[in-house]
Scaffold this active site. Structure first.
Site, PDB file in Angstrom:
ATOM      1  N   GLY A 209       2.697  -1.066   4.238  1.00 37.83           N
ATOM      2  CA  GLY A 209       2.932   0.264   4.043  1.00 37.83           C
ATOM      3  C   GLY A 209       4.258   0.739   3.669  1.00 37.83           C
ATOM      4  O   GLY A 209       4.904   0.274   2.637  1.00 37.83           O
ATOM      5  N   GLY A 210       5.051   1.239   4.579  1.00 39.85           N
ATOM      6  CA  GLY A 210       6.276   1.800   4.494  1.00 39.85           C
ATOM      7  C   GLY A 210       7.389   0.946   3.849  1.00 39.85           C
ATOM      8  O   GLY A 210       7.884   1.386   3.043  1.00 39.85           O
TER       9      GLY A 210
ATOM     10  N   GLY B  23       2.423   2.305  10.669  1.00 39.79           N
ATOM     11  CA  GLY B  23       3.462   3.408  10.399  1.00 39.79           C
ATOM     12  C   GLY B  23       3.886   3.871  11.879  1.00 39.79           C
ATOM     13  O   GLY B  23       4.831   4.757  11.893  1.00 39.79           O
TER      14      GLY B  23
ATOM     15  N   GLU C 168      -6.682   4.967   7.575  1.00 43.92           N
ATOM     16  CA  GLU C 168      -6.618   6.419   7.375  1.00 43.92           C
ATOM     17  C   GLU C 168      -7.944   7.333   6.690  1.00 43.92           C
ATOM     18  O   GLU C 168      -8.214   8.345   6.842  1.00 43.92           O
ATOM     19  CB  GLU C 168      -5.269   6.435   6.357  1.00 43.92           C
ATOM     20  CG  GLU C 168      -4.035   6.370   7.328  1.00 43.92           C
ATOM     21  CD  GLU C 168      -2.733   5.680   6.447  1.00 43.92           C
ATOM     22  OE1 GLU C 168      -2.751   5.670   5.449  1.00 43.92           O
ATOM     23  OE2 GLU C 168      -1.953   5.256   7.142  1.00 43.92           O
TER      24      GLU C 168
ATOM     25  N   GLU D  60      -5.450  -4.695  10.460  1.00 47.59           N
ATOM     26  CA  GLU D  60      -4.479  -3.527  10.775  1.00 47.59           C
ATOM     27  C   GLU D  60      -4.925  -2.789  12.090  1.00 47.59           C
ATOM     28  O   GLU D  60      -5.606  -2.094  12.006  1.00 47.59           O
ATOM     29  CB  GLU D  60      -4.460  -2.618   9.638  1.00 47.59           C
ATOM     30  CG  GLU D  60      -4.161  -3.188   8.113  1.00 47.59           C
ATOM     31  CD  GLU D  60      -3.718  -2.313   7.256  1.00 47.59           C
ATOM     32  OE1 GLU D  60      -2.522  -2.483   6.903  1.00 47.59           O
ATOM     33  OE2 GLU D  60      -4.065  -1.155   7.039  1.00 47.59           O
TER      34      GLU D  60
ATOM     35  N   HIS E  53      -9.321   1.605   4.541  1.00 45.24           N
ATOM     36  CA  HIS E  53      -8.169   1.951   5.281  1.00 45.24           C
ATOM     37  C   HIS E  53      -8.401   2.706   6.317  1.00 45.24           C
ATOM     38  O   HIS E  53      -9.335   3.713   6.266  1.00 45.24           O
ATOM     39  CB  HIS E  53      -7.261   2.486   4.205  1.00 45.24           C
ATOM     40  CG  HIS E  53      -5.706   2.229   5.139  1.00 45.24           C
ATOM     41  ND1 HIS E  53      -5.449   3.229   5.847  1.00 45.24           N
ATOM     42  CD2 HIS E  53      -4.630   1.262   4.936  1.00 45.24           C
ATOM     43  CE1 HIS E  53      -4.272   2.689   6.384  1.00 45.24           C
ATOM     44  NE2 HIS E  53      -3.946   1.735   5.812  1.00 45.24           N
TER      45      HIS E  53
ATOM     46  N   ASN F 199       0.926  -1.209  -0.075  1.00 38.93           N
ATOM     47  CA  ASN F 199      -0.013   0.189   0.137  1.00 38.93           C
ATOM     48  C   ASN F 199       1.053   1.151  -0.037  1.00 38.93           C
ATOM     49  O   ASN F 199       1.476   1.424   1.120  1.00 38.93           O
ATOM     50  CB  ASN F 199      -0.852  -0.011   1.098  1.00 38.93           C
ATOM     51  CG  ASN F 199      -1.556   1.186   1.474  1.00 38.93           C
ATOM     52  OD1 ASN F 199      -1.674   2.061   0.394  1.00 38.93           O
ATOM     53  ND2 ASN F 199      -2.203   1.563   2.787  1.00 38.93           N
ATOM     54  N   TRP F 200       1.151   1.785  -1.051  1.00 35.70           N
ATOM     55  CA  TRP F 200       1.904   2.856  -1.137  1.00 35.70           C
ATOM     56  C   TRP F 200       1.351   4.316  -0.615  1.00 35.70           C
ATOM     57  O   TRP F 200       2.133   5.229  -0.531  1.00 35.70           O
ATOM     58  CB  TRP F 200       2.485   3.169  -2.752  1.00 35.70           C
ATOM     59  CG  TRP F 200       3.289   2.130  -3.298  1.00 35.70           C
ATOM     60  CD1 TRP F 200       4.113   1.244  -2.710  1.00 35.70           C
ATOM     61  CD2 TRP F 200       3.869   2.010  -4.589  1.00 35.70           C
ATOM     62  NE1 TRP F 200       4.760   0.458  -3.639  1.00 35.70           N
ATOM     63  CE2 TRP F 200       4.713   1.216  -4.821  1.00 35.70           C
ATOM     64  CE3 TRP F 200       3.417   2.819  -6.010  1.00 35.70           C
ATOM     65  CZ2 TRP F 200       5.422   0.904  -5.923  1.00 35.70           C
ATOM     66  CZ3 TRP F 200       4.140   2.530  -7.027  1.00 35.70           C
ATOM     67  CH2 TRP F 200       5.111   1.630  -7.087  1.00 35.70           C
ATOM     68  N   LYS F 201       0.213   4.476  -0.599  1.00 36.00           N
ATOM     69  CA  LYS F 201      -0.589   5.548  -0.012  1.00 36.00           C
ATOM     70  C   LYS F 201      -0.062   6.770  -0.907  1.00 36.00           C
ATOM     71  O   LYS F 201      -0.003   6.554  -2.131  1.00 36.00           O
ATOM     72  CB  LYS F 201       0.118   5.745   1.542  1.00 36.00           C
ATOM     73  CG  LYS F 201       0.134   4.650   2.603  1.00 36.00           C
ATOM     74  CD  LYS F 201       0.197   4.794   3.960  1.00 36.00           C
ATOM     75  CE  LYS F 201       0.055   3.488   4.760  1.00 36.00           C
ATOM     76  NZ  LYS F 201       0.184   3.448   6.039  1.00 36.00           N
TER      77      LYS F 201
ATOM     78  N   SER G 119       3.455  -2.219  10.416  1.00 32.31           N
ATOM     79  CA  SER G 119       4.600  -2.344  10.346  1.00 32.31           C
ATOM     80  C   SER G 119       5.230  -3.556  10.316  1.00 32.31           C
ATOM     81  O   SER G 119       6.281  -4.023  10.738  1.00 32.31           O
ATOM     82  CB  SER G 119       5.004  -1.697  11.878  1.00 32.31           C
ATOM     83  OG  SER G 119       4.638  -0.450  12.187  1.00 32.31           O
TER      84      SER G 119
HETATM   85  P1  PGA Z   1       2.743   0.453   7.685  1.00 30.18           P
HETATM   86  O1  PGA Z   1       1.133   0.558   7.075  1.00 30.18           O
HETATM   87  O2  PGA Z   1       3.239  -0.875   7.262  1.00 30.18           O
HETATM   88  O3  PGA Z   1       3.606   1.740   7.240  1.00 30.18           O
HETATM   89  O4  PGA Z   1       2.568   0.192   9.273  1.00 30.18           O
HETATM   90  C1  PGA Z   1       0.559  -0.353   6.876  1.00 30.18           C
HETATM   91  C2  PGA Z   1      -0.974   0.095   6.251  1.00 30.18           C
HETATM   92  O5  PGA Z   1      -1.303   1.366   6.635  1.00 30.18           O
HETATM   93  O6  PGA Z   1      -1.614  -0.621   5.352  1.00 30.18           O
END
Ligand code: PGA
Length: 250
Positions: free
Chosen positions: A233-234, A172, A96, A166, A94, A9-11, A212
Site C-alpha cells: 500500500g503506502g 497502514g 478496507e 493481509e 480488500h 495498491n494505491w488505494k 506495511s
Molecule cells: P500498507 O497497505 O502497505 O500501507 O500497509 C497494504 C494494503 O492494504 O494492501
C-alpha cells in the site's frame, strides 16, 4: 519455483498526471526485473496507466469491481468494463472494502467468479483482525475466507488466482507481521488449497503477504519458503521505495 509478484495498491490516491509520471519514472528502473510488477490504481487512473505502461513490464490492475456485467448499479464498474480497456488484474475483497463497504465472503466469491468470466486475474485478500489473532483464530479465519472466496472455481482458475494474506492490524499501521508468522499464515492457506484442490494446484498458487511492506523488510519477508511477493500500500506511492521493494535482492 513460483515467481514473485509485487503489486502496488494505491488505494484512493494519485491523479492521472501523477500516474503517468510515476509509471514513466518506474518503468526504466524495473525493466530488467524477473519479478512480476503490478500497479492497482483508482478507476480514474486506469486508462492513463494502461497507456503509459504499454511496452513496459508493468501490469495494471483495478482495486475492485462489481460482480454483475451491467445493470442498475449506480456508481459501480463491472469486470466487463475493466476488460474492455485491457485491465489485467483486479483486487477483490480488500479488508478496507470488507470493513467499510460491506464486502462479504459471498460477494467476494461472486466477484472472483465474475473476474474469471471476464478474463481478469483476481488478487484476493484475506486476513484476520487483531482480536482474532489474540484469540488464536488466525488459521481458522484465513483458511475459511480462502475456501469461501474460491468456492466453485476450477482447478485452473484457482491456480491463476493470487491470494494476498493481509493481517488487518498490519495494514497502514507500520506494524509488520514477523516473517515467521506471515509465512505460517501463508502456509496454512496453501495447505487448505491443497486439501480442496490438490497439492499440485496449491504448489502453483501465488500467495503474497501484505501489511506495511517496505524496502527495509521486503527481502526478509520474500526469503521465506511460502511468501511469493507482496501487496504493497503506502510504500507503492513512492517510486524509489517501490522499486527498491521490487529489486529486493540488491
Ligand atoms: P500498507 O497497505 O502497505 O500501507 O500497509 C497494504 C494494503 O492494504 O494492501
Amino acid at each position: 519455483m513460483r515467481r514473485k509478484v509485487i503489486a502496488g495498491n494505491w488505494k484512493m490516491n494519485m491523479l492521472p498526471n501523477e500516474t503517468i509520471q510515476f509509471i514513466e519514472d518506474l518503468a526504466p528502473l524495473v525493466k530488467d526485473t524477473e519479478h512480476e510488477v503490478i500497479l492497482c490504481v483508482p478507476y480514474t487512473d486506469l486508462f492513463y496507466a494502461l497507456l503509459t505502461a504499454q511496452n513496459t513490464n508493468i501490469k495494471i490492475g483495478a482495486q475492485n469491481m462489481h460482480f454483475a456485467e451491467s445493470g442498475a448499479y449506480t456508481g459501480e464498474v463491472s469486470g466487463k468494463m475493466l476488460k474492455s480497456i485491457n485491465v489485467e488484474y483486479v483486487i477483490i475483497g480488500h479488508s478496507e472494502r470488507r470493513q467499510y463497504f460491506n464486502e462479504t465472503d459471498e460477494t467476494v466469491n461472486k466477484k472472483v467468479k465474475a473476474a474469471f468470466e471476464n478474463g481478469l486475474k483476481p488478487i484476493v485478500c484475506v486476513g484476520e483482525t487483531l482480536e482474532q489473532r489474540e484469540a488464536g483464530k488466525v488459521e481458522e479465519i484465513i483458511t475459511n475466507q480462502t475456501k469461501l472466496a474460491l468456492e466453485g472455481l476450477t482447478n485452473e482458475q484457482v491456480e491463476n488466482t493470487i491470494i494476498a494474506y493481509e493481517p488487518i492490524w498490519a495494514i497502514g499501521t507500520g506494524k509488520t507481521a514477523t516473517k515467521e508468522d506471515a509465512n505460517d499464515a501463508v502456509k496454512a492457506i496453501r495447505k487448505k488449497i491443497a486439501e480442496i484442490y490438490g497439492q499440485n494446484v496449491a504448489d502453483g498458487v501465488i500467495i503474497q503477504y501484505g501489511g506495511s511492506v517496505k524496502s527495509s523488510n521486503a527481502s526478509e519477508l520474500f526469503s521465506m519458503s511460502d511468501i511469493d511477493g507482496a501487496l504493497v500500500g503506502g510504500a507503492s506511492l513512492k517510486v524509489d521505495e517501490f522499486q527498491k521493494i521490487i529489486k529486493f535482492e540488491q
